[in-house]
Design an enzyme around this catalytic site. Structure first.
Site, mmCIF file in Angstrom:
data_model
loop_
_atom_site.group_PDB
_atom_site.id
_atom_site.type_symbol
_atom_site.label_atom_id
_atom_site.label_comp_id
_atom_site.label_asym_id
_atom_site.label_seq_id
_atom_site.Cartn_x
_atom_site.Cartn_y
_atom_site.Cartn_z
ATOM 1 N N ARG A 289 0.812 -1.223 0.000
ATOM 2 C CA ARG A 289 0.000 0.000 0.000
ATOM 3 C C ARG A 289 0.841 1.267 0.000
ATOM 4 O O ARG A 289 0.561 2.213 -0.737
ATOM 5 C CB ARG A 289 -0.888 -0.018 1.254
ATOM 6 C CG ARG A 289 -1.943 1.072 1.312
ATOM 7 C CD ARG A 289 -2.565 1.157 2.708
ATOM 8 N NE ARG A 289 -2.942 -0.147 3.216
ATOM 9 C CZ ARG A 289 -4.124 -0.720 3.009
ATOM 10 N NH1 ARG A 289 -5.044 -0.075 2.336
ATOM 11 N NH2 ARG A 289 -4.385 -1.920 3.495
ATOM 12 N N TYR A 330 -14.944 -2.692 3.748
ATOM 13 C CA TYR A 330 -14.581 -2.323 5.109
ATOM 14 C C TYR A 330 -14.657 -0.824 5.380
ATOM 15 O O TYR A 330 -13.782 -0.260 6.027
ATOM 16 C CB TYR A 330 -13.239 -2.907 5.577
ATOM 17 C CG TYR A 330 -12.177 -3.176 4.531
ATOM 18 C CD1 TYR A 330 -11.842 -4.481 4.221
ATOM 19 C CD2 TYR A 330 -11.504 -2.140 3.896
ATOM 20 C CE1 TYR A 330 -10.865 -4.752 3.288
ATOM 21 C CE2 TYR A 330 -10.531 -2.401 2.965
ATOM 22 C CZ TYR A 330 -10.213 -3.708 2.665
ATOM 23 O OH TYR A 330 -9.246 -3.969 1.740
ATOM 24 N N CYS A 357 -26.026 -2.179 -8.439
ATOM 25 C CA CYS A 357 -27.306 -2.446 -7.783
ATOM 26 C C CYS A 357 -27.066 -2.982 -6.377
ATOM 27 O O CYS A 357 -27.241 -4.174 -6.108
ATOM 28 C CB CYS A 357 -28.120 -3.407 -8.620
ATOM 29 S SG CYS A 357 -28.486 -2.696 -10.219
#
Ligand code: PLP
Length: 436
Positions: A289, A330, A357
């Site tokens: 990350r 999350y 949806c």
């Protein structure tokens, strides 16, 4: 604003010297924009930060973002790469990534994945559990191939974003626990296998970590473990400390800068070694990350705007949980900038919804933005990690293109999926072709 972002004379957002409005016109939306310079700077910061150790390796955790081009960039920058599946291994190999710099992770590697890893000769297999260790030993013996491994240990330190806990008996699907004797049993077992070379140990204590003191706790646990085995005549010469450094998604996030983090790691490792009269092991870290997260931006076009008086105003975009599942998954938080109105003040509160949806398909709740109109371009920041790699085709939405920008130049990194791609693997069973 992240990395190389700025606002140009037209009031448009620029990334890597490229006008985001022009990028959207040229490549369509939704579009992932990859800021090469940010990745380069982050990778260099990690390498420079650890250089004081002499024996170290920075391994990019490819599950954060993996394409053939990314492998090339990572290789050129001098980082190694870690993969967690046969598929990720395949991508790295197809990109020509040096195989001895590939680390293979995963808590349930299949027999064919282990065979593949041995056949191609990956640098290290990071063994996660007893079943894998025994299976690997058997495959290696059958092939008469020496296999270099690390053991993934669970040091009983779990880092959360803002805190960490030390647990004696951690409940985790990953790794051999130090707390209950599994870790010790795994070393003893590995040491007895003829075709297994136990090089060292690994831990990964969490992700999006802001409280870096948790690393020091883990380092001390791991160094105690190394010391214990030294006295038994087993040298664990490599210590892989995993990834996990946090990044900035919204203004509320205050991540530790990479140089500060590496400085802390280096001093913690040196201190721990000194206290135990140990040689400093080869230190590896595995950032994902924090290499690529802030380098990514997703640009969407605004469509329907629905005002529910007294409640909220929804502005919907042409992507959503398909290209960024982290919000639904999350409750991840993001910040956005209206790329074609980047110089205009915020006037109104919006909730940015996707087009899938699912009521949970929202990207940002309650963000202050300039007055929105259909056709505006919304840039969502810090989408470089775990967005493209987690993207899906829900509602048969084609995955976006990825374009890399660098000093005013843009180049396609991944093409936009087409409708034809959506049915590429579909087959109609023969009996149904004539009618059922
Ligand atoms: C996911 C993972 C990483 C990378 O974590 P980031 O939080 O993206 O830095 C590193 N090592 C292992 C074993 C992982 O599973």
């Amino acid at each position: 604003m992240n990395g190389t972002m700025s606002i140009n004379k037209q009031g448009h957002l620029e990334i890597g010297g490229c006008d985001v409005v022009e990028l959207a016109q040229k490549y369509g939306t939704p579009l992932y924009i990859f800021d090469e310079e940010t990745v380069i700077n982050n990778a260099k910061a990690y390498l420079a930060g650890l250089a004081e150790l002499e024996n170290y390796e920075v391994i990019y955790a490819s599950k954060a973002f993996l394409t053939l081009g990314m492998c090339k960039l990572i290789e050129a920058l001098g980082l190694s790469i870690d993969v967690v599946s046969g598929g990720e291994l395949y991508v790295a190999l197809q990109a020509g990534f040096p195989v001895n710099r590939i680390y293979f992770h995963g808590n349930n590697k299949s027999i064919s994945e282990l065979q593949m890893a041995i056949d191609v000769g990956v640098g290290r297999i990071v063994v996660d559990n007893f079943y894998e260790l025994e299976t690997l030993a058997e495959i290696a013996a059958n092939k008469r191939r020496q296999v270099n491994i690390l053991l993934r240990l669970n040091p009983g330190v779990e880092a959360d974003t803002h805190s960490y806990i030390q647990t004696g008996q951690p409940d985790s699907k990953f790794g051999f626990s130090i707390g209950n004797g599994d870790a010790e049993r795994s070393v003893d077992l590995a040491d007895g296998f003829e075709y297994i070379n136990l090089k060292g140990i690994h831990c990964h204590i969490g992700s999006q970590i802001f409280d870096i003191s948790s690393y020091k706790v883990a380092i001390n646990v791991m160094m105690d473990f190394i010391l214990n085995y030294k006295s038994k005549g087993i040298t664990l010469s490599e210590l892989n400390l995993g990834g996990g450094l946090g990044i900035r998604y919204t203004k509320a996030d205050q991540p530790v800068p990479i140089p500060e983090f590496t400085k802390f790691l280096v001093s913690s490792v040196k201190e721990a070694a000194e206290q135990r009269n140990l040689e400093i092991p080869r230190i590896m870290i595995e950032p994902g990350r924090s290499i690529v997260g802030e380098a990514g931006t997703t640009v969407y076009q605004i469509g329907a705007i629905k005002d529910i008086p007294g409640i909220r105003t929804y502005a919907s975009v042409d992507g959503g949980m398909t290209d960024n599942p982290r919000v639904a998954l999350y409750q991840a938080q993001y910040h956005g900038i209206v790329a074609n109105k980047a110089d205009q003040p915020a006037e109104k509160t919006y909730t940015i919804a996707g087009k899938c949806c699912e009521s949970s398909d929202k990207l940002i709740e309650n963000i202050e933005l300039p007055q929105l109109e259909p056709g505006d371009l919304l840039a969502v920041l810090s989408t470089g990690a775990y967005n493209y790699s987690m993207a899906s085709n829900y509602n048969s939405l084609p995955r976006p293109a990825i374009v890399t920008v660098y000093r005013g130049e843009s180049k396609l990194m991944v093409e936009r999926e087409t409708y034809a791609d959506l049915i590429r693997l579909h087959r109609i069973p023969k009996r149904w072709q004539a009618g059922i």
